[in-house]
Every structure is written in structure tokens, then in C-alpha cells.
Design a protein around this motif. Structure first.
Motif, mmCIF file in Angstrom:
data_model
loop_
_atom_site.group_PDB
_atom_site.id
_atom_site.type_symbol
_atom_site.label_atom_id
_atom_site.label_comp_id
_atom_site.label_asym_id
_atom_site.label_seq_id
_atom_site.Cartn_x
_atom_site.Cartn_y
_atom_site.Cartn_z
ATOM 1 N N ASP A 1 0.811 -1.219 0.000
ATOM 2 C CA ASP A 1 0.000 0.000 0.000
ATOM 3 C C ASP A 1 0.845 1.270 0.000
ATOM 4 O OD1 ASP A 1 -2.309 -1.524 0.048
ATOM 5 O OD2 ASP A 1 -2.553 -1.373 2.220
ATOM 6 N N TYR B 1 -3.063 11.918 0.204
ATOM 7 C CA TYR B 1 -4.419 12.222 0.680
ATOM 8 C C TYR B 1 -5.284 10.965 0.692
ATOM 9 C CZ TYR B 1 -9.038 14.307 1.053
ATOM 10 O OH TYR B 1 -10.310 14.624 1.461
ATOM 11 N N ASN B 2 -5.124 10.122 -0.326
ATOM 12 C CA ASN B 2 -5.907 8.883 -0.383
ATOM 13 C C ASN B 2 -5.550 7.917 0.742
ATOM 14 O OD1 ASN B 2 -7.495 9.590 -2.567
ATOM 15 N ND2 ASN B 2 -6.024 8.807 -4.048
ATOM 16 N N VAL B 3 -4.347 8.010 1.263
ATOM 17 C CA VAL B 3 -3.937 7.169 2.385
ATOM 18 C C VAL B 3 -4.385 7.802 3.708
ATOM 19 C CG1 VAL B 3 -1.947 6.240 3.668
ATOM 20 C CG2 VAL B 3 -1.971 6.164 1.160
ATOM 21 N N PRO C 1 -6.037 11.680 4.798
ATOM 22 C CA PRO C 1 -6.408 13.052 4.436
ATOM 23 C C PRO C 1 -5.681 14.135 5.248
ATOM 24 C CG PRO C 1 -8.371 11.682 4.523
ATOM 25 C CD PRO C 1 -7.230 10.852 5.059
ATOM 26 N N TYR D 1 -1.901 13.874 -3.942
ATOM 27 C CA TYR D 1 -3.131 13.125 -4.177
ATOM 28 C C TYR D 1 -3.027 11.717 -3.586
ATOM 29 C CZ TYR D 1 -6.981 10.859 -6.633
ATOM 30 O OH TYR D 1 -8.118 10.140 -6.934
ATOM 31 N N SER D 2 -1.884 11.067 -3.831
ATOM 32 C CA SER D 2 -1.717 9.698 -3.308
ATOM 33 C C SER D 2 -1.620 9.702 -1.782
ATOM 34 C CB SER D 2 -0.504 9.009 -3.935
ATOM 35 O OG SER D 2 0.695 9.580 -3.478
#
Length: 167
Positions: free
Chosen positions: A80, A130-132, A134, A127-128
Motif C-alpha cells: 500500500d 491524501y488517499n492514504v 487526508p 493526491y496519493s
């Protein structure tokens, strides 16, 4: 208990910035002893030189902490974490390479190309992240803002200092 992982994550991007700055000192002087950057035509909205060190220290520290948040949220270097941390490393390398290109080689146009690639890489990283988690946006968005400003500044300096075409 000292969290050495967090401290290392915060210090690492700063070290790259410091190394870049130190390796450029002495190489950016003109024959008359003036710093090359000081001889350039710059826009009126150029920040004072003393501001860059503290600004980059804060930004590097914030992005380092964001990388730590991603690392811990993903449980270390797991599947991940591969994409967000690879994007982080890539944008950090682009960030660190700008100083030798712009100041060391005195290539303002190439510096701008580097900066545009950095902008895209930093946006993808943000962006990546934030997806993990916020929360990382609080640390990465100021960096994106500063990069946008720095890109505009690089462009303006490049345009103001282009050699005049020969008639």
C-alpha cells in the motif's frame, strides 16, 4: 520515548535541501564577486533572499511529516505504501535537482522545465498521500502553493533575463 522514525522523516528532505544549497555556495559567484542570482532582473514580487531558507525548512519538514504519516498508516514499506512513497521520493529528487540546474548550471529555462515536472510529481504525490491519510493535505498543500509561486518566479526571471535576439 523519542520517535526516531518521525524525526528521520522530517530531517531527510531538509538534508537534501541543505546539501544542495551548500554545494552551490561558491559556485554561483560572478568574476566580480557578486552572486549570480543577485545580478538577474527579477520581478517586484520576488521575496527577499533570507526568506527562502526558513520557508523551505518549514515546507520540507511538513512534507517529511506527511511521508511519516503515510508510512505509519500503511504499516511501513508495504504494498500500500509503494506508490505514494515512490511518488514522494521522485518529487523530492526533482526538488533537490532544481538548485544545481538553476543556480549551478545557470539554466533558467531548464530549471523551469524541472519545476514543471516537479509540480506534476508533487501534485500526484499529494493526491496519493491524501488517499492514504487526508491529514497529509495540511502539510502538502502549502508545499504545492509555494511550488506554484516558485514556478511563476522561475518563469518570470527566465523571461526577464533571456538573451536579446540578434537582428
Amino acid at each position: 520515548m523519542v520517535n526516531w522514525g518521525m524525526i528521520g522523516a522530517i530531517i531527510t528532505p531538509n538534508v537534501g535541501g541543505w546539501v544542495g544549497a551548500l554545494t552551490m555556495s561558491g559556485k554561483v559567484k560572478q568574476p566580480d564577486g557578486k552572486a549570480w542570482y543577485q545580478t538577474l532582473k527579477k520581478p517586484s514580487w520576488t521575496p527577499p533572499s533570507w526568506l527562502f531558507g526558513p520557508a523551505w525548512t518549514a515546507l520540507y519538514s511538513g512534507m517529511g511529516y506527511a511521508s511519516y504519516l503515510v508510512y505509519t498508516e500503511c504499516g511501513g514499506f508495504t504494498d500500500d505504501a509503494v506508490v505514494p512513497l515512490a511518488l514522494y521520493g521522485g518529487q523530492l529528487l526533482l526538488n533537490w535537482s532544481w538548485t544545481p540546474v538553476f543556480f549551478g548550471k545557470q539554466k533558467m529555462g531548464l530549471g523551469l522545465a524541472n519545476m514543471l515536472a516537479l509540480d506534476a510529481a508533487a501534485a500526484a504525490c499529494t493526491y496519493s498521500f491524501y488517499n492514504v491519510d487526508p491529514t497529509t493535505a495540511y502539510f502538502m498543500v502549502p508545499y504545492l502553493g509555494w511550488l506554484s509561486f516558485a514556478t511563476c518566479l522561475n518563469y518570470s526571471i527566465w523571461q526577464r533575463n533571456k538573451p536579446k535576439p540578434k537582428m
